[in-house]
Structure formats: C-alpha cells, structure tokens
Design a protein around this motif. Structure first.
Motif, mmCIF file in Angstrom:
data_model
loop_
_atom_site.group_PDB
_atom_site.id
_atom_site.type_symbol
_atom_site.label_atom_id
_atom_site.label_comp_id
_atom_site.label_asym_id
_atom_site.label_seq_id
_atom_site.Cartn_x
_atom_site.Cartn_y
_atom_site.Cartn_z
ATOM 1 N N THR A 47 57.361 7.945 -51.852
ATOM 2 C CA THR A 47 57.847 8.244 -53.177
ATOM 3 C C THR A 47 56.840 9.253 -53.691
ATOM 4 N N THR A 48 57.563 9.909 -55.072
ATOM 5 C CA THR A 48 56.870 10.875 -55.770
ATOM 6 C C THR A 48 55.510 10.329 -56.269
ATOM 7 N N SER A 49 54.982 9.277 -56.212
ATOM 8 C CA SER A 49 53.820 8.682 -56.741
ATOM 9 C C SER A 49 52.807 8.757 -55.441
#
Length: 131
Positions: A47-49
C-alpha cells in the motif's frame, strides 16, 4: 524578425519541459489505474503507507480487502494500493544427498547439546514516580 525570435525562443524553453512533465504524469496515472483494475485475489501488494499484504477480496469497485496477517483482513481503498510485489517465498531446509552426507552418529555416542533459541527480550515496565 529579430524582435520576435528571443521571446519565442524563451517561451519554447519554458513550454517544452512543462508539456513533457504533464505527459509523464498522465502516463504514470494510467499505469496506476490499470494496476488497480487488474488486481486479483492472491496478489501480493504494497500500500501507499508501506503495508504488505495479500489481496483477499476484489468484489467492490472502490475498495479492496487485504490480508495483512493470517486471519487478519482489512479493507482499503483501491487507490491505496501502490504496487504489486513478488510473492513471499518460504525458506525450505536444504536437502542433502545420501552420498555426500557425512555418516551419522551411532547410538553409543552421546547426543550433541541443542542450543535453545532466544525469544524476544522484553524490557520491564517503567515505574514513574518511584525514586
């Protein structure tokens, strides 16, 4: 002609990088949308995190379920998926050939001591206010 050449050249020098940058952004956005549309169950993603997980459910148009640990499934926006990553490979124990392995110890010899693996060390809780 000379009066128009310098301003025209200056505008070209400024406009060309802007146009090229815009094209690059559009291409990256299209690739990201294509990735999010082609996700299937079982794909390993990040994910982007920075969270790694396995896609568990893709039935919704806007959200996706990701399994982040065995039995732990979370729901994310599809836009939060940054990229597909290679699947995790479990490390198997190496298999020895019978011809190249050393002879095993006989029953009369003493067994070798087994080292215990140290578990995680946990610090004691802090006691505030005590001196």
């Amino acid at each position: 002609m000379n009066q128009l050449f310098l301003p025209l050249l200056l505008m070209l020098v400024v406009a060309i990088p802007l146009v090229m940058g815009t094209r690059k952004q559009k291409r990256a956005a299209q690739e990201q949308q294509q990735l999010q549309k082609t996700l299937t169950e079982g794909d390993r993603v990040m994910t982007t995190s920075g969270l790694y997980g396995t896609v568990a459910d893709t039935s919704s148009e806007t959200t996706i379920d990701i399994e982040i640990a065995p039995g732990v499934v979370t729901t994310w926006l599809r836009a939060a998926v940054r990229e597909k990553v290679a699947p995790e490979i479990e490390a198997d124990e190496p298999v020895e050939d019978e011809e190249t392995s050393e002879p095993t110890a006989t029953a009369s010899s003493e067994p070798e001591p087994v080292e215990e693996k140290a578990g995680p060390q946990i610090a004691p809780p802090l006691e505030h206010g005590k001196k």
